[in-house]
Scaffold this motif. Sequence first.
Motif, PDB file in Angstrom:
ATOM      1  N   LYS A 122      64.278  12.883   3.538  1.00 45.26           N
ATOM      2  CA  LYS A 122      64.114  12.335   4.893  1.00 45.26           C
ATOM      3  C   LYS A 122      65.382  11.647   5.399  1.00 45.26           C
ATOM      4  N   MET A 149      58.120   3.421   8.581  1.00 43.80           N
ATOM      5  CA  MET A 149      57.181   4.021   7.640  1.00 43.80           C
ATOM      6  C   MET A 149      57.379   5.538   7.673  1.00 43.80           C
ATOM      7  N   LEU A 150      57.550   6.126   6.495  1.00 41.41           N
ATOM      8  CA  LEU A 150      57.744   7.573   6.393  1.00 41.41           C
ATOM      9  C   LEU A 150      56.537   8.211   5.711  1.00 41.41           C
ATOM     10  N   GLN A 151      56.096   9.315   6.258  1.00 44.67           N
ATOM     11  CA  GLN A 151      55.068  10.101   5.583  1.00 44.67           C
ATOM     12  C   GLN A 151      55.805  11.084   4.684  1.00 44.67           C
ATOM     13  N   LYS A 155      52.268  12.412  -0.622  1.00 40.04           N
ATOM     14  CA  LYS A 155      51.848  11.013  -0.632  1.00 40.04           C
ATOM     15  C   LYS A 155      50.796  10.788   0.453  1.00 40.04           C
ATOM     16  N   GLN A 157      49.704   7.703   1.285  1.00 37.41           N
ATOM     17  CA  GLN A 157      50.144   6.509   2.009  1.00 37.41           C
ATOM     18  C   GLN A 157      51.593   6.675   2.461  1.00 37.41           C
ATOM     19  N   THR A 158      51.907   6.089   3.614  1.00 37.27           N
ATOM     20  CA  THR A 158      53.288   6.105   4.074  1.00 37.27           C
ATOM     21  C   THR A 158      54.116   5.143   3.219  1.00 37.27           C
ATOM     22  N   ARG A 160      57.543   2.584   3.276  1.00 37.64           N
ATOM     23  CA  ARG A 160      58.504   1.860   4.113  1.00 37.64           C
ATOM     24  C   ARG A 160      59.909   2.137   3.593  1.00 37.64           C
TER      25      ARG A 160
END
Length: 171
Positions: A122, A149-151, A155, A157-158, A160
């Motif tokens: 990312k 917050m990254l997806q 995962k 959950q996101t 940070r």
Amino acid sequence: TMTETLPPLELQNLLNEYLSVMTDVIFEHGGTLDKFIGDGIMALFGAPVFYEDHARRAIDTALGMPKQHERLMAKTDPAKHFRIRIGVNSGRVISGLVGTRERLEYTVHGDTVNIASRIEGKAEPNSVYTSEATVAALGPDYECQEVGMLQLKGKAQTVRAFRVLGRKPAS
């Protein structure tokens, strides 16, 4: 995309020079070279030798890599220029030998490793992204900018994430 345009030997030579320069940065900070993954590098800080300051070592390495990459690109034909992305995460892993009777490799496994890889994916080109866990372990000596917050793939959950801008100047 370079594999489409460069002859295989030229690509191999460029890749070998790049991997050598980056490996030097890893070793300079006491890191362990885990493996090359295509044109990527997986390095460890804190295994098999534990360092209390493993997060700082990892981030100092990560910050040194774009500088060395820039030096390499300055002496490389512009047609062969490429960009890099770096992801760092901190946390618990399982380390040891994995493989078969015919071939064993020392490596680490766990969600911490997967998150580091996904954060790298990312990251913007020529930047260092890291996790909240690493930022917490660094303390106040580094300037970090929250990305948000990254997806991440795989995962629920996101996560940070932060861009590491560098060490703060000594006051």
